[in-house]
Design a protein around this motif. Structure first.
Motif, PDB file in Angstrom:
ATOM      1  N   TRP A 113       0.841  -1.197   0.000  1.00 11.38           N
ATOM      2  CA  TRP A 113       0.000   0.000   0.000  1.00 11.38           C
ATOM      3  C   TRP A 113       0.878   1.252   0.000  1.00 11.38           C
ATOM      4  CZ3 TRP A 113      -1.395   4.479   2.512  1.00 11.38           C
ATOM      5  CH2 TRP A 113      -2.619   5.049   2.124  1.00 11.38           C
ATOM      6  N   HIS A 114       0.880   1.952  -1.126  1.00  7.53           N
ATOM      7  CA  HIS A 114       1.620   3.206  -1.277  1.00  7.53           C
ATOM      8  C   HIS A 114       3.034   3.131  -0.680  1.00  7.53           C
ATOM      9  CE1 HIS A 114      -1.819   5.860  -2.662  1.00  7.53           C
ATOM     10  NE2 HIS A 114      -2.428   4.748  -2.314  1.00  7.53           N
ATOM     11  N   PRO A 115       3.836   2.159  -1.126  1.00  5.32           N
ATOM     12  CA  PRO A 115       5.179   2.038  -0.542  1.00  5.32           C
ATOM     13  C   PRO A 115       6.019   3.276  -0.831  1.00  5.32           C
ATOM     14  CG  PRO A 115       4.978   0.693  -2.532  1.00  5.32           C
ATOM     15  CD  PRO A 115       3.596   1.184  -2.208  1.00  5.32           C
ATOM     16  N   ASP A 116       6.888   3.606   0.109  1.00  6.86           N
ATOM     17  CA  ASP A 116       7.820   4.705  -0.116  1.00  6.86           C
ATOM     18  C   ASP A 116       8.806   4.303  -1.208  1.00  6.86           C
ATOM     19  OD1 ASP A 116       6.722   6.340   1.849  1.00  6.86           O
ATOM     20  OD2 ASP A 116       7.955   5.456   3.433  1.00  6.86           O
ATOM     21  N   PRO A 117       9.228   5.255  -2.044  1.00 10.42           N
ATOM     22  CA  PRO A 117      10.136   4.923  -3.138  1.00 10.42           C
ATOM     23  C   PRO A 117      11.417   4.239  -2.671  1.00 10.42           C
ATOM     24  CG  PRO A 117       9.267   7.140  -3.414  1.00 10.42           C
ATOM     25  CD  PRO A 117       8.824   6.666  -2.057  1.00 10.42           C
ATOM     26  N   GLU A 118      11.865   4.596  -1.461  1.00 10.99           N
ATOM     27  CA  GLU A 118      13.118   4.015  -0.979  1.00 10.99           C
ATOM     28  C   GLU A 118      12.942   2.650  -0.325  1.00 10.99           C
ATOM     29  OE1 GLU A 118      11.614   6.799   2.326  1.00 10.99           O
ATOM     30  OE2 GLU A 118      11.670   6.741   0.125  1.00 10.99           O
ATOM     31  N   ASP A 119      11.682   2.202  -0.158  1.00 13.46           N
ATOM     32  CA  ASP A 119      11.455   0.902   0.456  1.00 13.46           C
ATOM     33  C   ASP A 119      11.884  -0.219  -0.485  1.00 13.46           C
ATOM     34  OD1 ASP A 119      10.376   2.091   2.661  1.00 13.46           O
ATOM     35  OD2 ASP A 119       8.276   1.701   2.117  1.00 13.46           O
ATOM     36  N   PRO A 120      12.675  -1.178   0.009  1.00 18.48           N
ATOM     37  CA  PRO A 120      13.002  -2.330  -0.842  1.00 18.48           C
ATOM     38  C   PRO A 120      11.748  -3.155  -1.084  1.00 18.48           C
ATOM     39  CG  PRO A 120      13.775  -2.686   1.401  1.00 18.48           C
ATOM     40  CD  PRO A 120      13.288  -1.263   1.335  1.00 18.48           C
ATOM     41  N   PRO A 121      11.564  -3.678  -2.281  1.00 16.58           N
ATOM     42  CA  PRO A 121      10.360  -4.476  -2.544  1.00 16.58           C
ATOM     43  C   PRO A 121      10.324  -5.718  -1.665  1.00 16.58           C
ATOM     44  CG  PRO A 121      11.943  -4.677  -4.345  1.00 16.58           C
ATOM     45  CD  PRO A 121      12.465  -3.611  -3.442  1.00 16.58           C
TER      46      PRO A 121
END
Length: 262
Positions: A236-244
């Motif tokens: 849900w709306h992951p932050d761009p810097e979050d690793p998948p």
């Protein structure tokens, strides 16, 4: 306030999962046993906190600067008011919890913050919650508000009382308001392990209710779901810097948000 250190509390068990210090030996026994059954639980708790952070930021991006955190638990680092005030120092937060331990610690920690209040009440009694003078003095229900039900509705069995409470919160808020929910699900886990965890919670007097995606989506009746709908929390709306997250289902938490259009 009726705190019994020998009786495990869902709020204190969750605090233990997060590595907090506001818990007792009885809570840590349950937390340790739960982690033995599902070793990912501490990571699940952190993923839930990350969802909370993103939901608060999403609300602020829509101009919502008021937050009603229902079933707020024990304040830990990165709570709603901290996230919100880091972006908008004037953001206001009302915390509501039925657990006396959570309320006691929250009031102690937040006493000096004029933009927060802490109310002891059952979220399934919206009349009591919404009529509380402390809430009315801080939150303007004629303006949009973000209603947060984070990792709490899985402690509320399906009932006419729950259905009515959800309907009443929707009726009470202004157009443009937001509802964010995260909720434990059984998808992606060993059913036997989850059954044993549910039994642990049942022994605390707090039943654990696992709902699937369709059932969690049903909790948003009357709200317009925000894309991508109800998904596993890391999606849900992951932050761009979050690793998948390679296997979001293993984190056992569904999340979503809905908007009040009228």
């Amino acid at each position: 306030m009726g705190i019994d250190p020998n009786k495990p509390s869902a709020a204190r068990i969750y605090d233990a999962f997060l590595g907090g210090t506001h818990n007792f030996a009885a809570d840590r026994v349950v937390a340790t046993r739960a982690v033995e059954l599902v070793p990912d639980i501490p990571e699940i708790a952190r993923a839930n906190r990350a969802f909370l952070r993103r939901a608060v930021r999403f609300a602020l991006s829509r101009g919502i600067d008021q937050f009603l955190d229902l079933g707020s638990g024990i304040p830990t680092e990165g709570n709603v008011h901290e996230i919100a005030q880091a972006i908008d120092p004037g953001a206001r937060t009302a915390y509501v919890d039925v657990d006396p331990t959570a309320v006691l610690y929250a009031r102690d920690m937040l006493a000096a913050d004029p933009n927060t209040v802490v109310i002891q009440a059952d979220l399934q009694e919206p009349g009591t919650v919404l009529a509380a003078p402390a809430l009315r003095d801080l939150i303007d229900l004629s303006r949009p508000v973000a209603v947060l039900m984070i990792a709490v509705l899985h402690f509320a069995p399906d009932s006419p009382r729950l259905t009515a409470a959800l309907r009443d919160y929707r009726a009470a808020v202004a157009p443009g308001s937001l509802l964010a929910i995260s909720h434990t699900t059984g998808s992606g886990a060993d059913p036997a392990a989850l059954e044993r965890i549910a039994d642990l919670y049942n022994r605390t007097g707090t039943p654990l209710v696992l709902r699937d995606r369709a059932q969690v989506a049903g909790l948003f009746e009357g709200w317009e779901l925000v894309e991508p709908g109800v998904v596993f929390c890391p999606q849900w709306h992951p932050d761009p810097e979050d690793p998948p997250e390679a296997d979001p289902a293993r984190l056992l938490m569904l999340g979503g948000a809905g908007l009040a259009r009228h």
